[in-house]
Design a protein around this motif. Structure first.
Motif, short mmCIF file in Angstrom:
data_model
loop_
_atom_site.label_atom_id
_atom_site.label_comp_id
_atom_site.label_asym_id
_atom_site.label_seq_id
_atom_site.Cartn_x
_atom_site.Cartn_y
_atom_site.Cartn_z
N PHE A 83 0.83 -1.22 0.00
CA PHE A 83 0.00 0.00 0.00
C PHE A 83 0.86 1.26 0.00
CE2 PHE A 83 -3.80 -2.49 1.40
CZ PHE A 83 -4.67 -2.01 0.44
N ASP A 84 1.95 1.28 0.76
CA ASP A 84 2.79 2.48 0.83
C ASP A 84 3.52 2.75 -0.48
OD1 ASP A 84 2.09 3.09 3.40
OD2 ASP A 84 3.92 2.33 4.33
N LEU A 85 3.95 1.70 -1.16
CA LEU A 85 4.79 1.89 -2.34
C LEU A 85 4.01 1.91 -3.64
CD1 LEU A 85 6.98 1.57 -0.23
CD2 LEU A 85 8.23 0.11 -1.83
N ILE A 86 2.94 1.11 -3.75
CA ILE A 86 2.18 1.11 -5.01
C ILE A 86 0.70 1.35 -4.81
CG2 ILE A 86 3.87 -0.39 -6.16
CD1 ILE A 86 1.87 -2.71 -5.82
N GLY A 87 0.23 1.45 -3.56
CA GLY A 87 -1.16 1.79 -3.31
C GLY A 87 -2.13 0.67 -3.57
N LEU A 88 -1.68 -0.59 -3.55
CA LEU A 88 -2.54 -1.73 -3.82
C LEU A 88 -2.31 -2.82 -2.78
CD1 LEU A 88 -2.05 -1.98 -7.70
CD2 LEU A 88 -4.09 -1.15 -6.50
N PRO A 89 -3.30 -3.69 -2.54
CA PRO A 89 -3.13 -4.77 -1.57
C PRO A 89 -2.26 -5.89 -2.14
CG PRO A 89 -5.27 -4.95 -2.61
CD PRO A 89 -4.66 -3.68 -3.13
N PRO A 90 -1.63 -6.68 -1.28
CA PRO A 90 -0.85 -7.82 -1.78
C PRO A 90 -1.78 -8.94 -2.25
CG PRO A 90 -0.87 -7.82 0.61
CD PRO A 90 -1.56 -6.56 0.18
N THR A 91 -1.32 -9.73 -3.19
CA THR A 91 -2.09 -10.89 -3.65
C THR A 91 -1.81 -12.09 -2.74
OG1 THR A 91 -0.32 -11.70 -5.10
CG2 THR A 91 -1.85 -10.07 -6.02
N ALA A 104 -11.46 -15.07 0.62
CA ALA A 104 -11.98 -13.71 0.79
C ALA A 104 -11.16 -12.94 1.82
CB ALA A 104 -13.45 -13.75 1.20
N PHE A 105 -10.82 -13.57 2.93
CA PHE A 105 -10.04 -12.90 3.98
C PHE A 105 -8.62 -12.60 3.50
CE2 PHE A 105 -13.50 -13.56 6.73
CZ PHE A 105 -13.28 -12.90 7.92
N LEU A 106 -8.06 -13.55 2.74
CA LEU A 106 -6.72 -13.32 2.21
C LEU A 106 -6.71 -12.11 1.28
CD1 LEU A 106 -5.20 -16.83 1.35
CD2 LEU A 106 -4.20 -15.10 2.85
N LEU A 107 -7.69 -12.00 0.42
CA LEU A 107 -7.75 -10.91 -0.53
C LEU A 107 -8.04 -9.57 0.15
CD1 LEU A 107 -9.69 -12.70 -3.40
CD2 LEU A 107 -7.37 -11.79 -3.57
N ALA A 108 -8.99 -9.57 1.08
CA ALA A 108 -9.44 -8.31 1.70
C ALA A 108 -8.51 -7.84 2.81
CB ALA A 108 -10.85 -8.47 2.23
N PHE A 109 -8.01 -8.77 3.64
CA PHE A 109 -7.25 -8.38 4.83
C PHE A 109 -5.79 -8.83 4.79
CE2 PHE A 109 -11.54 -8.99 7.17
CZ PHE A 109 -11.99 -7.77 6.68
#
Length: 793
Positions: free
Chosen positions: A135-143, A744-749
C-alpha cells in the motif's frame, strides 16, 4: 484608466504589452490615433511611463515603506533558527540494544527511545509488513501468492525478504502512480480554475502524467524542481525533452484562478501571488505570501522579499486557457473576462479527443464563425440602444457560441490537423522589477524592488542579469544543496508517507510558527543522504522501508503511551486509514476488475474548454453546429455514442452530446489517480474519504471517521458492484464455502480468518436466504465495509 470598461483596464501598470492603450498607439490590435501613428519618441515615453507603474502625478506619490525587519534581525534568524542553517551530520548516540538496529535510521530512533527509557515495539507479523509495503509503495493490496512467498522468505531471512519486495515494488509502474499522487496533493493539481466561473483545463492531464513518469524514472529531485519552475528556460537536447520541460511548468499554471476578475492588474497580481505561495510552501516549507501586504509577522521575511520574488514571476506569461484563433480577443465572454492561450508543443501529441477537418469542413467552420461575428456585432448595436435583460442574455449566448467556434478553429492548423497544446509558462521580453504595493493594493504602488531571493536563506546578495527575469537562477538555487530547506522538506514528506507523521509535523511550515523537528539529527542525516544519492527518491524510500523502525508493530504499551501519547519518538507503528484512492483501487483490485493500463488523457480533455456548473460540463455549442454528415456533435468533437477512455457508451450510459457530470465515474476501472479532479465537483468516492481541496497545498490530508463513510460503503453503487464482482471471483475459484471464506479474507485483509470468523462466515453463507443478492455478495461487501479493510496496521 485602471478600472476600465467592457474591454478591461486601459493600462496594466508595469506591463506595456498587456496594456490596451499601448497596443492602440503602436497600432497592433487597435489603431489610435486612427489616421496617423504617434512618433516613436512619444510611444517610447508612454512605454517608459507604463513600466514605471503608470503613476499619476496629480494623485500618486511613490510610497516608501519602512520595514520593521532589519538586516540585523535577518542575520540573527540565520544564526539562531535551525531551518535557516544548512544540514549538518551528527552521528547517532551509542545504544545499549546493539542487536536491534538494522540501519542508521534505527540507531537515531533507538537512541532517543533509550534516553527516555522507552523500548521499541517488536516486529509486526509478516502479512502486516507486506500489506504496509504494497500500500505504501504502489497503493494496492498484496495478492495471496505474494503473501505466501513473503511469509516463506521471512522465515529464512526477514531482512532479505523485505529488501527483495521493496526493490520489486519500486520497479513497478504503479509506484509512480502512488507517489505521483502524493506530489499532486502539494502541487494543488486540478483540471479547472475553480472560483465563481469554473472553467476547465483540458490539458492539465499532461502535467499529471509528467509527474507519474518522473517518479517512475526516479528523476533526480533537484532536476524535478528546476523543470517545474523553469523548464522553459532549461537547455534541451531534443524536441521530446523540450516538450517535457514545457509540460513541467504547468506546475505554475494549474492553480485556482478568478477568470471573472474585471481588473487585469488585479488578476495578474493574484496569479503571481498564487505562484509565489505554491513555490515557497512546496519547495521551501515557507509561506512567503504572508509578506504580500506587510512584513511577515513571525519569520524574518520583510515585504521587500515578497516583491523581490514578484519581480521574478511577473516577468513570465502564464498559459492556462484555451487555444485561441485570430477571432479570440474579440469574443471574451462576460463570465470569462481574463482569457489565456496555451503553448504549442514542439512534438505532435494531440489530445486524443481532438478532431481533424477536411478543407471543406474547415471552410464551413470559418464561414460559420464569420456569420456568428456578424450576428454578434448586430446584437451589440441593439444592446447599445436597448439595455434590457433579455438583450444582454442573448448577447452572452452569442458570445459563448462564437467562443466555442473560435476554440474549434484554434485546435487545428491551416490543413485542419489537430495541434498539440500544453499548459505552462514562458519568459517575457524586457524584464522589469516589481513595485512594492502598499498593503498589497494594486492602486497604491510604492518603490521598485530589485529582483532577488529571501534574504534569510542566502548568504550573499543574489546577482540577476538585468536582461533576465531571474527565474532560472531561482529554480537552480532552490534545487541545489546550497539551499538549507529543499532537501529537508522533501525528506520530511517521504518520512511522513511511510511512518505516519513527519519529523516536522507541519509539513509546509518550517518557520517559527511551525512544529520543531522531533529528531533534528535524523532529519539532517536523511537530507544529506538524499543529496548524496543524487537526489534519488527511490533510494531514500528504500532506506526507510528496510529499517527496523518501519516494520514495528502498532501494539499499545501503557508505559510508552503515558510518556509519549502522540508517538513522537516512534516507539511503535502508527495505524493509518487508507486514503480515498487506495480504498477505491483496493476494491477494484480485490474484485478482479482493476485495469492497470493508463487511460489516455482525461474526461476533462474530452469535454474541452468549457464551464463547469452544478457539477456538469456546459458545452456551449450552438444548436446549428453540425459535422459533414449533418449530425450534432458532442463535447469536443466526439461523434455518436461515447467513445474513448471510457469504452462503449461513455460514462455510466450517458449518451454523447449531453451535459456530463465530471464525478459520475462508476463505470471507470482504471486507477483513481486518473479520475478527473475538477474543482468544486470531485468524484463522490474521493470526497467522502477526505480527498484534499484541490485549490490548496496539502502536505497532510485530513483523516476523519464519519457516518457518511459507512453509508457510502453500504449503499454506493460502485461499492455494491465491486462486492458482486468479488463474490463472482470467489465463486469461480471454489465452490466450497469454507474455501471461499479463506480466500476472501486473504484478498481483503491479507490474512486467513480466525476459527471463529471462519465458522461464523461459513454459517452465514450456508443459512442466509437470498434477498435480491446472494449471501456471498453480502459477505464480500461486509468485508469491504470492515475497519480492517480500510486500515494499515
Amino acid at each position: 484608466m485602471h478600472l476600465g470598461g467592457e474591454s478591461g483596464p486601459a493600462i496594466v501598470p508595469g506591463e506595456p504589452e498587456e496594456s490596451l492603450l499601448y497596443s492602440a498607439i503602436t497600432h497592433e490590435d487597435f489603431v489610435m490615433p486612427p489616421k496617423r501613428k504617434l512618433s516613436q519618441k512619444i510611444i517610447n515615453d508612454f512605454k517608459t511611463w507604463i513600466e514605471m507603474g503608470a503613476p499619476d502625478p496629480r494623485v500618486n506619490e511613490v510610497a516608501k515603506v519602512n520595514s520593521t525587519i532589519t538586516a540585523k534581525d535577518i542575520q540573527q534568524a540565520k544564526e539562531s533558527f535551525w531551518a535557516y542553517q544548512k544540514p549538518q551530520y551528527t552521528p547517532p548516540h551509542k545504544v545499549e540494544r546493539t542487536d536491534w538496529p538494522r540501519t542508521t535510521i534505527d540507531r537515531y530512533i533507538l537512541a532517543k527511545l533509550e534516553q527516555a527509557e522507552l523500548t521499541p515495539s517488536d516486529d509486526a507479523e509478516p502479512y502486516k509488513i507486506l500489506r504496509r509495503l504494497t500500500f505504501d509503495l504502489i497503493g494496492l493490496p498484496p495478492t495471496p501468492e505474494q503473501l505466501a512467498y513473503f511469509e516463506s522468505a521471512w522465515k529464512k531471512d526477514p531482512d532479505k525478504a523485505v529488501e527483495y519486495v521493496v526493490d520489486r515494488l519500486l520497479s513497478m509502474d504503479q509506484f509512480g502512480e502512488r507517489w505521483g499522487r502524493h506530489w499532486l496533493d502539494v502541487a494543488r493539481y486540478a483540471e479547472s480554475t475553480g472560483r465563481e466561473v469554473n472553467m476547465t483545463y483540458p490539458q492539465a492531464w499532461r502535467y499529471r502524467d509528467y509527474v507519474i513518469d518522473s517518479f517512475n524514472a526516479d528523476k533526480p529531485y533537484n532536476r524535478f524542481v528546476q523543470e517545474q519552475l523553469a523548464g522553459d528556460l532549461l537547455p534541451a537536447k531534443s524536441d521530446e525533452e523540450w516538450t517535457e520541460n514545457l509540460v513541467a511548468t504547468a506546475f505554475l499554471a494549474i492553480g485556482s484562478k478568478n477568470v471573472n476578475e474585471e481588473n487585469g492588474s488585479q488578476f495578474a497580481a493574484d496569479v503571481v501571488d498564487e505562484q509565489i505561495d505554491v513555490t515557497s510552501q512546496v519547495f521551501l516549507g515557507m509561506s512567503v505570501s504572508c509578506a504580500r501586504c506587510h512584513d511577515h509577522k513571525f519569520d524574518a521575511i520583510p515585504q521587500t522579499d515578497y516583491y523581490a520574488l514578484a519581480g521574478i514571476f511577473k516577468n513570465m506569461k502564464t498559459y492556462f486557457g484555451r487555444p485561441q484563433s485570430e477571432y479570440g480577443e474579440f469574443i471574451s465572454t462576460v463570465q470569462e473576462r481574463q482569457l489565456s492561450t496555451l503553448l504549442v508543443m514542439p512534438v505532435e501529441d494531440p489530445n486524443p479527443f481532438d478532431t481533424s477537418y477536411s478543407p471543406a469542413q474547415l471552410q464551413r467552420l470559418k464561414e460559420a464563425m464569420d456569420a456568428k461575428l456578424e450576428q454578434l456585432n448586430a446584437q451589440r448595436r441593439r444592446a447599445a440602444g436597448e439595455r434590457s435583460i433579455a438583450t444582454q442574455r442573448q448577447t452572452i449566448v452569442l458570445l459563448r457560441q462564437a467562443s466555442a467556434l473560435s476554440s474549434q478553429l484554434a485546435t487545428v492548423d491551416e490543413k485542419g490537423q489537430p495541434v498539440s497544446f500544453c499548459m505552462g509558462v514562458q519568459e517575457t521580453e524586457n524584464p522589469a522589477n516589481a513595485r512594492l504595493l502598499v498593503r498589497g493594493e494594486i492602486d497604491q504602488p510604492g518603490e521598485l524592488v530589485k529582483r532577488g531571493f529571501p534574504q534569510v536563506l542566502t548568504d550573499n546578495p543574489v546577482h540577476i542579469n538585468s536582461e533576465k527575469s531571474g527565474r532560472l537562477e531561482l529554480a537552480r538555487w532552490i534545487g541545489s544543496d546550497e539551499n538549507p530547506l529543499t532537501a529537508r522538506v522533501m525528506v520530511n514528506r517521504i518520512w511522513q508517507h511511510l511512518i505516519g507523521h513527519g519529523i516536522v509535523r507541519s509539513t509546509e511550515n518550517f518557520g517559527v510558527t511551525g512544529e520543531m523537528p522531533t529528531h533534528p539529527e535524523l532529519l539532517d542525516y536523511l537530507a544529506i543522504q538524499f543529496v548524496e544519492s543524487g537526489w534519488s527518491v527511490k533510494s531514500l524510500i528504500r532506506e526507510i522501508t528496510t529499517s527496523r523502525v518501519y516494520r514495528m508493530q502498532s501494539t499499545y504499551n501503557e508505559k510508552n503511551h503515558e510518556y509519549d501519547p502522540d508517538n513522537t519518538l516512534v516507539w511503535r507503528a502508527n495505524p493509518r486509514r487508507l486514503d480515498a484512492e487506495a480504498i477505491r483501487d483496493a476494491m477494484l483490485s480485490i474484485s478482479g476488475k482493476l485495469d492497470l493500463e493508463r487511460p489516455r488523457a482525461s474526461i476533462v480533455a474530452e469535454a474541452g474548454h468549457t464551464r463547469v456548473q452544478d457539477g456538469q460540463f456546459d458545452s456551449g455549442r450552438p444548436p446549428e453546429q453540425q459535422d459533414s454528415a449533418g449530425e450534432k456533435r458532442g463535447m469536443n468533437g466526439m461523434r455518436g455514442p461515447g467513445r474513448g477512455m471510457f469504452g462503449r457508451g461513455g460514462m455510466s450510459g450517458q449518451s454523447n452530446g449531453t451535459d456530463r457530470s465530471p464525478f459520475d465515474m462508476e463505470s471507470a476501472q482504471f486507477r483513481s489517480v486518473y479520475l478527473p479532479v475538477v474543482r468544486d465537483a470531485l468524484p463522490r468516492s474521493m470526497t467522502v474519504f477526505d480527498f484534499p481541496d484541490a485549490s490548496t497545498i496539502t502536505g497532510t490530508r485530513d483523516d476523519s471517521n464519519t457516518p457518511n463513510q459507512a453509508l457510502y460503503m453500504m449503499n454506493n453503487p460502485f461499492v455494491v458492484q465491486q462486492g458482486e464482482s468479488f463474490a463472482r471471483r470467489l465463486a469461480e475459484s471454489n465452490s466450497q464455502p469454507v474455501k471461499q471464506v479463506e480466500q476472501a479474507f486473504l484478498l481483503a485483509f491479507g490474512r486467513t480468518p480466525t476459527s471463529s470468523e471462519r465458522s461464523a462466515m461459513t454459517k452465514f453463507l450456508q443459512n442466509q436466504p437470498s434477498r435480491g443478492s446472494s449471501s456471498l455478495d453480502a459477505m464480500c461487501q461486509t468485508l469491504f465495509g470492515a475497519a480492517e479493510f480500510r486500515l494499515i496496521d
